[in-house]
Enzyme design. Structure first.
Site, PDB file in Angstrom:
ATOM      1  N   LYS A   1       0.861  -1.186   0.000  1.00 23.70           N
ATOM      2  CA  LYS A   1       0.000   0.000   0.000  1.00 23.70           C
ATOM      3  C   LYS A   1       0.897   1.236   0.000  1.00 23.70           C
ATOM      4  CE  LYS A   1      -3.954   1.971   2.559  1.00 23.70           C
ATOM      5  NZ  LYS A   1      -4.862   1.774   3.711  1.00 23.70           N
TER       6      LYS A   1
ATOM      7  N   SER B   1      -9.762   1.762   2.757  1.00 25.25           N
ATOM      8  CA  SER B   1      -8.878   2.578   1.941  1.00 25.25           C
ATOM      9  C   SER B   1      -7.844   1.749   1.167  1.00 25.25           C
ATOM     10  CB  SER B   1      -8.141   3.588   2.820  1.00 25.25           C
ATOM     11  OG  SER B   1      -7.319   2.919   3.758  1.00 25.25           O
TER      12      SER B   1
ATOM     13  N   SER C   1     -10.134  -0.686   6.816  1.00 23.52           N
ATOM     14  CA  SER C   1      -9.500  -0.514   5.514  1.00 23.52           C
ATOM     15  C   SER C   1      -8.756  -1.731   4.972  1.00 23.52           C
ATOM     16  CB  SER C   1      -8.546   0.678   5.545  1.00 23.52           C
ATOM     17  OG  SER C   1      -9.278   1.878   5.586  1.00 23.52           O
TER      18      SER C   1
END
Lengths: 483, 484, 95
Positions: free
Chosen positions: A76, A151, A175
């Site tokens: 990420k 997210s 997330s």
């Protein structure tokens, strides 16, 4: 090669079926040809990846390979990576080449893993759909008109589309778990403090936690083996023994006590999802578990409490983005105040500005007690609910999300509607507990996730519970059409 | 109606740690800009603080030294505001649960009385960087070397009523922190800074007047001047029918006046909240006890010991006990010389005079304590007189060496040979017949004083080396013999 | 709790955020909705409930006071918008 699990890839590398360079190249080729459909990567690092792959192959030849040596993964874009742009999905950091590695990145490097690149995400991890990314929304490989969740939406989309065998994510209010549910993945949010936050760009410090997103519980265990551990650079990382998370996956589940919180199964829950969760619970009963209804009475309050605490911490955490030392700075500032305001006004997107303002307001003079302190008190009540429940049951189960992946743009006009998507995931972050989402079926062709919640540092148990289910079912092996 | 000033002080003492409060970067003063500002100090995205154990220990040392309540659970909070020298956009400080709670110090006033001043609290926080306004057109340069240096902010009660009391309090705190070795006390380099909260009211009133906070005062003298000036300004303003604005003011040493800081006028809303990147600091009685046991002797205790052990006056003991470096020097001199009173006189006299004139710290004195002790020993054993000793000291100060080396090299050894002295006495009596006649004519009770003239002559003849006691005795004997 | 335009402008100033004039009302509406959502908390009695700042009942670890960071100015300033003579440059600060 691209549809294999980490465990299978590790075996292939070990047996010499393919080299890490071949494997890495295969993924890079797929990213190159496929990712325009999913927008799952912000930055792909082919040169770095091939260099790491070559080093891994050399290590293997000289007998220095560990279980993860040569395995490619995606990270990420919230984990600082030395020499690579680390944007957190924001214009603010579009030009930021990190001069240092996050602890998590260091650990993957030390394990001999290959980094394919940095995945798309909601700006500063603020969002449940990946639509707040400066780089455009990532798409759900199960249906590209739908969101992959957020997210960590890019990580979810990349793994679901076989553009990475596994990826790192972070979970502040769901997330990791929510995008895992939306994309038919196995995602684990560890206990707060299990994984170092050093170098993980902060959204809400007391809630943020890094963890793995993978195709199976076994793969998630392999990932967690790399990620977990106390870090002298992170005061909040837990000095608690780290298990070999792959060691006890096969423990039988007979006698496992499962709690079903009645608040997770209200009448307003999507009936198809309710049915799928009940089906999964039946499967567990077949595996020897017993089930009992429990109550987490303050569940509904997790949304308001979270949407004070997280923005409050964020409003302060994001003050460092001021255009002085790195990142975006507006053109030709008139004076200092103009520099601050335009830099931050231009550098942050709407949702980030919204949360900064909510947090600023909640902490401002005269409102602290009514908002911030109150939210922290409610946080205590929510934690006490879990502690009480987990003294009676081993794990708690329920849906990860109230509905399957929604359409792009469906919830962008009303932030509150978007926030309600997090109703089942937020409370764990507030309590600091570990939780997983695993695939448990489909609704209208879109994946549905089963959430499994455990006690503090019970990651080993959670992975065991998830793994046994995955041995008995095949939901997690289903692939989107065309992949 | 008589006016009364109310003064409270906030002292920022930089703790003498090797590294920053939350990072492993050095705190050494004077490095090239930004060479001691690491990723954490620059607030790079993703960086996190880890608390320095020395900062904790030093704060607890201060707390135990002022007999304060020590916070067994203390918490770091964030104070949020934007400023270019504040990289994170917040200062990590302690608002709600400080490490040091209520304590007190006693100050001595010039009339010999003491007054107890309350310390409200002392908390740990991080220093900001420095803004450099020169050298750049329309720009300011930011150096973050200082950012993250540990500070102990010591907040007093508004217990002081005059500039004199305020300075006595600041000096007391200065002496405590330097004595503990937790702060180098260097005011010029900003290691020890003071903000003064001043208000005035009619004597006897309960309520406080509006106060101003004066910042940027970097010497004891300026603290006194700034406070005096601010008291006068406020009284003048009130007597002219004006009102005092609660504001931050800056002391300008060149003009010897305070002026309003426009940039700080805007009401701040610091949005304090507990720092989520740091956990509560928890210490127990064992920790506090161990710190207390490790404290060096504090000035007040040492002062009492000096009076007790060395029979020094309260005043001398007070001066010599204030700073550890001075006390240690003094005690070494005593050890060598074996005479505390003589040692006190020399350390507070000749030595202090030379240190002041040359703006030299006692730790850098060219005459070491051992060497000064060696010099005094030679006074004690009559090798040299006190006057010669001053000459020897001058030479030691300028050229170094021990007293014995100087005495030997310059041939300054005192003459104690009675025969030689008798010869000089006889010479002087023979050469000054007029004065001898006067002496003989004078009434007996006046004669004692008249010996002084002959003393001076003999000492001159001896080049100052004759033992004054012996000269005096012989002179009296010989002159009185002439009178019979 | 409804926020008006002035409230939004005040908060945006405190947070040093430039908000376009045309967007102020939308922020006011959205923030008001969010505050309505969080106001649910006010119905709960939290007397005697101590606030929970950290989920784990852990205490601060201490770092040995040893220099571990060497000068890395060049690398750390490579990302800076404006640097001269080793200093970060900003528009003039007026005191």
């Amino acid at each position: 090669m691209h549809n294999k699990t980490l465990a299978e890839l590790a075996q292939g590398l070990e047996q010499g079926d393919f080299s890490s360079v071949e494997l890495t190249q295969a993924y890079l080729d797929r990213i190159e040809s496929q990712d325009s459909k999913y927008n799952s990567y912000i930055t792909v690092t082919p040169e770095l990846a091939l260099e790491q792959a070559a080093a891994a192959d050399t290590a293997r030849q000289s007998g220095n390979a560990g279980p993860m040596t040569g395995i490619p993964v995606a990270h990420k874009d919230i984990f600082c990576t030395q020499g690579v742009r680390t944007s957190a999905g924001s214009k603010m950091l579009d030009n930021f080449i990190s001069p240092y590695d996050a602890t998590v990145i260091q650990k993957f490097n030390a394990a001999g893993c290959v980094s394919l690149g940095k995945t798309n995400m909601d700006e500063f991890a603020m969002g449940s759909s990946n639509e707040s990314s400066f780089y455009g929304a990532a798409r759900n490989p199960w249906h590209t008109d739908h969101v992959p969740g957020g997210s960590s939406g890019g990580s979810a989309a990349a793994v679901a589309a076989d553009l990475a065998p596994a990826a790192t994510g972070t979970d502040t209010g769901g997330s990791i778990r929510q995008p895992s549910a939306f994309c038919n993945l196995t995602g684990l949010k560890p206990t707060y403090g299990r994984v170092s936050r050093f170098g993980m760009i902060a959204y809400a410090s007391s809630l943020d936690q890094g963890g793995p997103m993978a195709k199976t519980a076994q793969d998630a265990a392999m990932m967690l083996n790399v990620m977990a551990g106390v870090d002298p650079m992170d005061s909040t990382s837990a000095d608690h023994p780290v298990a070999d998370y792959t060691a006890n996956l096969e423990q039988p589940l007979s006698g496992l006590k499962i709690g079903l919180p009645k608040e997770f199964f209200s009448d307003s829950l999507n009936p198809e999802i309710a049915a799928l969760i009940q089906g999964a619970v039946k499967e567990y009963e077949a595996l020897g578990a017993t089930v009992k209804e429990i109550s987490l009475p303050n569940t509904a309050l997790s949304v308001p409490a979270y949407y004070i605490i997280a923005p409050a911490e964020a409003s302060s955490n994001l003050s460092r983005f001021d255009g002085v030392r790195y990142g975006h700075r507006c053109d030709e500032p008139k004076d200092l105040e103009d520099m601050y305001k335009r830099t931050r006004g231009e550098g942050f997107g709407t949702e980030v500005k919204r949360r900064i303002m909510v947090g600023t307001y909640a902490l401002s003079e005269g409102f602290y007690d009514a908002y911030y302190k109150k939210a922290q008190q409610i946080r205590r009540l929510i934690q006490q609910d879990f502690v009480r429940a987990l003294s009676e049951v081993d794990v708690i189960m329920g849906p990860t999300t109230p509905s399957p992946a929604f359409r792009l743009g469906e919830k962008t006009s009303d932030p509150v509607e978007m926030y309600m998507e997090d109703i089942f995931t937020l409370s764990l972050n507030l309590a600091g507990l570990p939780g997983m989402s695993i695939p448990c079926g489909f609704s209208n062709g879109l994946p549905v996730g089963l959430q499994i919640i455990g006690n503090y540092f019970a990651e080993e148990k959670l992975l065991n519970v998830a793994h046994k289910y995955q041995q008995a079912t095949d939901w997690h092996t289903r692939k989107p059409e065309g992949i | 109606m008589e006016w009364e000033a109310v003064i409270g002080l906030e002292i920022h003492a930089q703790l003498a740690t090797n590294t920053k409060i939350f990072s492993g970067a050095s705190t050494a003063f004077g490095a090239e800009p930004n060479t001691q500002a690491c990723a954490v100090d620059l607030a790079l995205p993703g960086t996190l603080p880890v608390f320095n154990e020395s900062a904790l220990r030093m704060a607890v040392m201060f707390g135990t030294a002022i007999d304060a309540h020590i916070g067994k659970v203390s918490v770091f909070d964030r104070k949020n505001y934007f400023y270019p020298d504040l990289p994170k956009g917040y200062q990590t400080s302690q608002l709600f649960y400080p490490i040091v709670g209520e304590g007190h110090v006693d100050i001595e006033l010039s009339d010999g009385s003491t007054k107890r001043i309350g310390v409200t609290r002392a908390h740990l926080e991080e220093d900001a960087g420095k803004s450099l306004h020169e050298d750049f057109a329309n720009m300011t340069g930011i150096d973050l070397n200082r950012a993250g240096t540990p500070l102990l902010e010591i907040v007093s009660e508004p217990d002081m009523r005059s500039a004199e009391e305020a300075v006595a309090y600041v000096k007391k705190i200065h002496s405590i922190v330097t004595n503990l070795g937790i702060c180098d006390g260097n005011m010029a380099e900003g290691s020890f800074r003071c903000d003064c909260n001043v208000s005035v009211r009619y004597k006897g009133e309960e309520a406080f007047g509006n106060r101003t906070e004066t910042k940027n005062i970097n010497s004891f003298r300026f603290i006194e001047k700034a406070i005096k000036g601010e008291i006068e300004r406020q009284i003048d303003l009130l007597e002219d029918g004006g009102t005092i604005t609660q504001e931050t003011r800056l002391y300008d040493a060149d003009k010897d006046e305070t002026r309003s800081m426009r940039s700080k006028e805007e009401a701040n809303d610091y949005r304090y909240f507990p720092c989520p990147d740091l956990l509560p600091i928890v210490i127990d009685d064992d920790y506090i006890g161990a710190v207390r046991d490790s404290l060096p002797e504090m000035p007040d205790a040492r002062r009492a010991r000096f009076v007790e052990t060395y029979s020094l006056s309260e005043y001398d003991a007070g001066v010599l006990s204030n700073y550890k470096s001075l006390s240690d020097y003094f005690e070494t001199v005593v050890e060598q010389s074996g005479d505390a009173k003589l040692s006190a006189n020399w350390v507070m006299g000749e030595l202090s005079k030379h240190l002041n004139q040359n703006d030299t710290d006692i730790t850098a004195s060219p005459v070491s304590a051992a060497n000064l002790g060696g010099l005094l020993k030679r006074i004690k054993d009559n090798t040299i007189s006190g006057n010669i000793a001053k000459k020897v000291f001058e030479i030691m100060w300028a050229d170094g060496g021990t007293a014995d080396e100087v005495i030997e090299a310059k041939g300054l050894k005192q003459v104690t040979d009675t025969g030689a002295i008798e010869k000089m006495v006889e010479e002087v009596i023979a050469a000054n017949t007029a004065q001898v006649e006067q002496y003989k004519a004078a009434p007996v009770e006046k004669r004692g004083k008249m010996v002084g003239f002959f003393m001076g002559q003999v000492m001159k003849v001896s080049g100052g080396k004759a033992n004054p006691g012996q000269v005096q005795g012989l002179l009296k004997q010989k002159l009185d013999a002439l009178c019979d | 709790m409804a926020l008006n335009r002035t409230d939004v402008e005040k908060i945006a100033h405190l947070a040093r955020l430039q908000i376009e004039e045309s967007d102020v009302q939308a922020y006011a509406d959205n923030l008001s909705n969010i505050l309505d959502l969080v106001d649910q908390m006010q119905s709960v009695d939290t007397t005697d409930v101590s606030p929970l700042a950290h989920p784990l009942d852990a205490v601060q670890r201490l770092r040995a006071d040893v220099v571990t960071e060497e000068n890395q100015r060049e690398a750390l300033q490579s990302a800076a918008p404006a640097v001269e003579n080793g200093l970060f440059l900003v528009p003039k600060v007026i005191e």
